[in-house]
Structure formats: C-alpha cells, structure tokens
Design an enzyme around this catalytic site. Structure first.
Site, mmCIF file in Angstrom:
data_model
loop_
_atom_site.group_PDB
_atom_site.id
_atom_site.type_symbol
_atom_site.label_atom_id
_atom_site.label_comp_id
_atom_site.label_asym_id
_atom_site.label_seq_id
_atom_site.Cartn_x
_atom_site.Cartn_y
_atom_site.Cartn_z
ATOM 1 N N TYR A 5 -2.912 -10.494 -10.722
ATOM 2 C CA TYR A 5 -4.381 -10.062 -11.192
ATOM 3 C C TYR A 5 -5.122 -10.899 -12.419
ATOM 4 O O TYR A 5 -6.003 -11.411 -12.181
ATOM 5 C CB TYR A 5 -4.448 -8.568 -11.325
ATOM 6 C CG TYR A 5 -4.539 -7.654 -10.352
ATOM 7 C CD1 TYR A 5 -5.539 -7.766 -9.365
ATOM 8 C CD2 TYR A 5 -3.595 -6.856 -9.982
ATOM 9 C CE1 TYR A 5 -5.602 -6.919 -8.290
ATOM 10 C CE2 TYR A 5 -3.589 -6.200 -8.824
ATOM 11 C CZ TYR A 5 -4.586 -5.999 -7.915
ATOM 12 O OH TYR A 5 -4.659 -5.299 -7.032
ATOM 13 N N ARG A 33 -1.017 7.604 -4.757
ATOM 14 C CA ARG A 33 -2.417 7.839 -5.210
ATOM 15 C C ARG A 33 -2.933 9.140 -4.481
ATOM 16 O O ARG A 33 -3.961 9.633 -3.921
ATOM 17 C CB ARG A 33 -3.213 6.815 -3.860
ATOM 18 C CG ARG A 33 -3.291 5.478 -4.370
ATOM 19 C CD ARG A 33 -4.138 5.041 -5.547
ATOM 20 N NE ARG A 33 -4.052 3.647 -6.141
ATOM 21 C CZ ARG A 33 -5.037 2.901 -5.894
ATOM 22 N NH1 ARG A 33 -6.026 3.189 -5.421
ATOM 23 N NH2 ARG A 33 -4.792 1.708 -6.592
ATOM 24 N N ARG A 40 -9.546 9.197 -4.763
ATOM 25 C CA ARG A 40 -10.461 9.655 -3.978
ATOM 26 C C ARG A 40 -10.365 10.303 -2.800
ATOM 27 O O ARG A 40 -11.460 10.867 -2.343
ATOM 28 C CB ARG A 40 -11.230 8.278 -3.801
ATOM 29 C CG ARG A 40 -11.808 7.705 -5.073
ATOM 30 C CD ARG A 40 -12.360 6.285 -4.600
ATOM 31 N NE ARG A 40 -10.965 5.502 -4.417
ATOM 32 C CZ ARG A 40 -10.906 4.200 -3.914
ATOM 33 N NH1 ARG A 40 -12.098 3.584 -3.759
ATOM 34 N NH2 ARG A 40 -9.871 3.687 -3.651
ATOM 35 N N ARG A 73 -14.662 12.822 -11.240
ATOM 36 C CA ARG A 73 -14.874 11.333 -11.292
ATOM 37 C C ARG A 73 -16.478 10.734 -11.578
ATOM 38 O O ARG A 73 -16.873 10.149 -12.687
ATOM 39 C CB ARG A 73 -14.340 10.458 -10.355
ATOM 40 C CG ARG A 73 -14.900 9.140 -9.970
ATOM 41 C CD ARG A 73 -14.177 8.133 -10.881
ATOM 42 N NE ARG A 73 -14.622 6.625 -10.185
ATOM 43 C CZ ARG A 73 -15.860 6.247 -10.075
ATOM 44 N NH1 ARG A 73 -16.722 7.092 -10.788
ATOM 45 N NH2 ARG A 73 -16.225 5.068 -9.496
ATOM 46 N N ASP A 86 -3.977 3.473 -14.547
ATOM 47 C CA ASP A 86 -4.043 2.544 -13.493
ATOM 48 C C ASP A 86 -3.013 1.209 -14.187
ATOM 49 O O ASP A 86 -2.662 1.483 -15.365
ATOM 50 C CB ASP A 86 -5.276 1.779 -13.691
ATOM 51 C CG ASP A 86 -5.528 1.012 -12.358
ATOM 52 O OD1 ASP A 86 -5.721 1.529 -11.034
ATOM 53 O OD2 ASP A 86 -5.071 -0.339 -12.394
HETATM 54 O O1 CP3 Z 1 -2.333 9.125 -7.749
HETATM 55 C C1 CP3 Z 1 -2.120 8.173 -8.305
HETATM 56 O O2 CP3 Z 1 -1.145 7.197 -7.792
HETATM 57 C C2 CP3 Z 1 -2.093 8.007 -9.805
HETATM 58 C C3 CP3 Z 1 -3.142 6.825 -10.162
HETATM 59 C C4 CP3 Z 1 -2.873 5.506 -9.569
HETATM 60 C C5 CP3 Z 1 -4.438 4.762 -9.655
HETATM 61 N N1 CP3 Z 1 -3.901 3.293 -9.270
HETATM 62 C C6 CP3 Z 1 -5.563 5.325 -9.778
HETATM 63 C C7 CP3 Z 1 -6.882 4.474 -9.175
HETATM 64 C C8 CP3 Z 1 -1.984 4.705 -9.428
HETATM 65 C C9 CP3 Z 1 -0.533 4.955 -9.588
HETATM 66 C C10 CP3 Z 1 -2.402 3.456 -9.512
HETATM 67 C C11 CP3 Z 1 -1.580 2.043 -9.420
HETATM 68 C C12 CP3 Z 1 -2.480 0.657 -9.088
HETATM 69 N N2 CP3 Z 1 -3.500 0.145 -9.408
HETATM 70 C C13 CP3 Z 1 -1.831 -0.224 -8.092
HETATM 71 C C14 CP3 Z 1 -0.578 -0.246 -7.531
HETATM 72 C C15 CP3 Z 1 -0.435 0.695 -6.342
HETATM 73 C C16 CP3 Z 1 -1.213 0.069 -5.405
HETATM 74 O O3 CP3 Z 1 -2.102 0.907 -4.722
HETATM 75 O O4 CP3 Z 1 -0.810 -0.932 -4.478
HETATM 76 C C17 CP3 Z 1 -2.812 -1.512 -8.077
HETATM 77 C C18 CP3 Z 1 -2.700 -2.541 -7.167
HETATM 78 C C19 CP3 Z 1 -3.876 -1.006 -8.896
HETATM 79 C C20 CP3 Z 1 -4.940 -1.723 -9.178
HETATM 80 C C21 CP3 Z 1 -6.296 -1.016 -8.618
HETATM 81 N N3 CP3 Z 1 -6.986 0.139 -9.245
HETATM 82 C C22 CP3 Z 1 -7.188 -1.769 -7.703
HETATM 83 C C23 CP3 Z 1 -6.814 -2.693 -6.903
HETATM 84 C C24 CP3 Z 1 -8.078 -0.709 -7.560
HETATM 85 C C25 CP3 Z 1 -9.300 -0.860 -6.801
HETATM 86 C C26 CP3 Z 1 -9.068 -0.394 -5.221
HETATM 87 C C27 CP3 Z 1 -8.952 0.881 -4.696
HETATM 88 O O5 CP3 Z 1 -7.925 1.425 -4.561
HETATM 89 O O6 CP3 Z 1 -9.992 1.508 -5.251
HETATM 90 C C28 CP3 Z 1 -7.951 0.556 -8.505
HETATM 91 C C29 CP3 Z 1 -8.874 1.519 -8.613
HETATM 92 C C30 CP3 Z 1 -8.265 2.852 -8.871
HETATM 93 N N4 CP3 Z 1 -7.048 2.939 -9.396
HETATM 94 C C31 CP3 Z 1 -8.704 4.273 -8.299
HETATM 95 C C32 CP3 Z 1 -7.903 5.135 -8.451
HETATM 96 C C33 CP3 Z 1 -7.734 6.471 -8.261
HETATM 97 C C34 CP3 Z 1 -10.125 4.326 -7.419
HETATM 98 C C35 CP3 Z 1 -11.231 3.755 -8.433
HETATM 99 C C36 CP3 Z 1 -12.093 5.075 -8.555
HETATM 100 O O7 CP3 Z 1 -11.986 6.316 -8.443
HETATM 101 O O8 CP3 Z 1 -13.354 4.834 -8.791
#
Ligand code: CP3
Length: 342
Positions: A155, A27, A31, A40, A77
């Site tokens: 999911y 991540r 954010r 964003r 994602d």
């Molecule tokens: O930097 C990185 O790792 C690359 C980008 C990345 C994102 N999601 C961007 C993201 C990666 C590798 C993921 C994987 C992901 N997405 C997982 C597996 C890793 C983990 O964290 O367990 C999962 C379960 C998801 C599903 C997901 N995406 C959720 C549950 C959420 C909401 C919760 C949260 O963390 O905000 C997201 C949104 C998400 N994916 C954001 C980002 C940067 C935040 C949303 C935003 O910027 O508005």
C-alpha cells in the site's frame, strides 16, 4: 487476568478438545451491519470512527451482541501502522485507501520512523481495546490485528489499492536493499504496536497478508514470510493466526511459523490444505456462499464440518462483503453453534 466465559477460540488455537467449532467472521465489525453504518454516519467518517475509542468499542461489540459470534475483533485498520510511521493515508469513499506521498525511494524512507505507540495515532486503537475489554466482561475473547509487512509495503509504495501492485513489485527487483530496509522498519513498528495491543488486553492476534497472492512462491518466501516470521517470533504472549490470502503455494512454509493457526482462503479444498498443516486452521468458506439459498449454504457448511478434523475455526476465506444477506449470516452462525462434534 479475567477468565473468559467462552474459551472455544482459545482452546481451538491451543488444540484442546471443544464440544463444538468456534465461529467469527472477518470484517464482522463493518458495513454489512446497518447498526455499524448508523454509527459511522453519526461520526461522519471512517477515520473519525477509528479515532473515537468509545465509538470504535461500540462497533466492535455489535457483532457479539447482534450476531452472537464466539470472538470480537477490534474495530481499526491495518493502515494505522504506516500512518504512525509518518506515512499518512486518506480513506476515499468507494475508492479505498490513498497515500498522498507514496514511499518509493531512500529520501522518502528517511522521513519515516518507529512510532511511540502511546503518543501517535495508534493510541486511539489501544484505548478502544481497553474500553472493549472492560465492556466485554470476559464474554468472548478479543482479537487484535495488524497487516503483514508485505501488505503494508504494497500500500505505501503503490499509494493505493491496485490490481497488479506493479510499483510495489518493481521495487523488489529494482531496489531490493530499499525494499528490505522498509519491510524491516514496518516489521519493527508492527511489533511495538502488537505489544501495545497485548498490554491493553487482546487475547489473540491475527496477521493479515491480504496481498500475499500477487507474489510468486519464491517472492512470497523471500519478501513476505521472513517478516511475518519475525513478528511471530517476537509475540510470545498470545496465540497468533496468520492469514496469507492466495499463498496456498506456501502452506508447508506457513506451517513452520511460530503461530497457532493458518487462516485459509477458499481456493484450496480443506482436506488438501490439512495435509500440509499440522496447526489449527481457520476460514475456507467462500464469502459469496452467503448469497446462496439457505439449504445450499447449510449443505456446504455441513460438508466442511463433517470432513475437518478437530482443530478448525469456522470463518470465511476473506472478509464479509457489505451486501451479504443478514439472514444468511445469522443462519450460518446459528447452524455452526448448533453443530456438536460427535
Ligand atoms: O471487523 C473487522 O474485521 C475489524 C475491522 C477491520 C477493518 N479493516 C475495518 C474497515 C479489519 C480487520 C481491517 C483490515 C484491513 N484493512 C485489511 C486486511 C483484511 C482484508 O480485508 O483484506 C486491509 C487490506 C485493509 C485496508 C482497507 N481498509 C481497505 C482496502 C479499505 C477499503 C475497502 C473496503 O473494504 O471498504 C478499508 C476500509 C475499511 N476498513 C472499512 C472497514 C469497516 C470500510 C470503510 C468504511 O466503513 O467507511
């Protein structure tokens, strides 16, 4: 193929000697960086950013430019895969993902299909990979990724995040044939998508099984591991990192996968994990350690670096939290980069 200027990650995955440990953070493209939040906001929504390859490439490069990490991970994602199979989701501000039509029976499963990776929504990420590779100019490797079939199944059947995922787990008991068929379809879609990522130039793949730990060992071994194994068997072109969060009960089985590294959460001491894993390891630092005063942070990281054998990629045990103090993240990276092996 372009040669990499920084091949620490690749060498560590192939268990070749390196002068120091590579570091990147799950991540990192997210954010926690104000620079990410700015892009964003300009774009307006999370999905808007995902579907804008130029901007997705820009936020992928931010941690490389700003934090000086040893790898980039493509901004996307795990949920783009079910979307490409006709199971769309919404990303709700502060609530996380929501699937308006959860897939819980044969009728809904019949509406899903294998994607055409170059025509479906997956094309945005593939294009972002091509742009990122071009812009990186071989500075560091680019990591592509996917969710493990079990986590995607969780999911899609639950319809959202959950503490218990009881809808998802109930299906394993009440309709095992349906569950296996759905998991198989997700697996095949994921393999097609990863082949597309590799064609566009990713150097490494990471498989995220975020919800492995809500399963018992027996259920993880029957409902998650076999599908991760199918992906590992199908992807032979680039090294693979498997992150099964909370699955420390199955490290010996994870070690049997055709993958190069096992990423660890922070619930198991590294020396105990290493006894069960002959592959490269990754992670293991508690993301909350970043809230500690810097002397404690360094002391803990030092302890990790002093006791681990050669093959380790420094990373957290899960993603960076959005409020992680920036100065501590930078300190961690700088410290690891200045720690030369004896
Ligand atoms: O930097 C990185 O790792 C690359 C980008 C990345 C994102 N999601 C961007 C993201 C990666 C590798 C993921 C994987 C992901 N997405 C997982 C597996 C890793 C983990 O964290 O367990 C999962 C379960 C998801 C599903 C997901 N995406 C959720 C549950 C959420 C909401 C919760 C949260 O963390 O905000 C997201 C949104 C998400 N994916 C954001 C980002 C940067 C935040 C949303 C935003 O910027 O508005």
């Amino acid at each position: 193929m372009q040669t990499l200027q920084n091949d620490l990650l690749l060498k560590t995955l192939y268990q070749q000697a390196t002068p120091r440990y590579p570091i990147w953070l799950m991540r990192q493209a997210g954010r926690f960086l104000v620079e990410y939040r700015k892009v964003r906001e300009e774009v307006g929504s999370f999905k808007g950013l995902l579907e804008n390859p130029e901007k997705a490439a820009e936020v992928t490069l931010q941690p490389v430019d700003i934090l000086d990490v040893d790898a980039a991970i493509i901004f996307s994602d795990i949920l783009v895969v079910p979307e490409s199979m006709n199971c769309p989701y919404l990303m709700e501000e502060k609530k996380g993902p929501l699937f308006p039509n959860p897939v819980r029976d044969w009728d809904s499963l019949k509406n899903l299909y294998l994607p055409d990776v170059y025509q479906s929504n997956l094309r945005y990420t593939l294009e972002a990979i091509a742009i990122t590779k071009h812009k990186l100019q071989g500075r560091v490797p680019l990591i592509g990724f996917c969710g493990a079939p079990w986590t995607i199944f969780a999911y899609c059947t639950e319809g959202s995040g959950s503490k218990t995922f009881s809808h998802a787990k109930r299906l394993l008991y009440l309709n095992p044939e349906f569950a296996h068929e759905f998991l198989e379809l997700i697996t095949q879609a994921t393999i097609l998508y990863l082949k597309g990522q590799i064609e566009k130039g990713v150097d490494v793949i990471q498989i995220f099984d975020t919800w492995a730990g809500i399963l018992s060992k027996e259920d993880f071994d029957s409902w998650s591991l076999p599908y991760i194994a199918k992906i590992c068997d199908a992807i032979t072109e680039v090294p693979i990192i498997v992150f099964a969060k909370g699955a420390n009960f199955s490290l010996e089985n994870l070690n049997q996968l055709k993958c190069n590294a096992i990423s660890l959460d922070w619930n198991i001491p590294i020396d105990i994990a290493k006894k069960q894993i002959s592959k490269t390891t990754q992670g293991n630092l508690d993301p909350c350690l970043l809230y500690a005063p810097q002397n404690i942070l360094i002391q803990k990281v030092n302890h990790l670096l002093e006791i681990i054998p050669e093959n380790h990629i420094v990373n957290l045990g899960h993603g960076l939290y959005p409020d992680a103090p920036r100065e501590n993240v930078i300190k961690l990276i700088q410290y690891v980069k200045s720690f030369f092996k004896k």
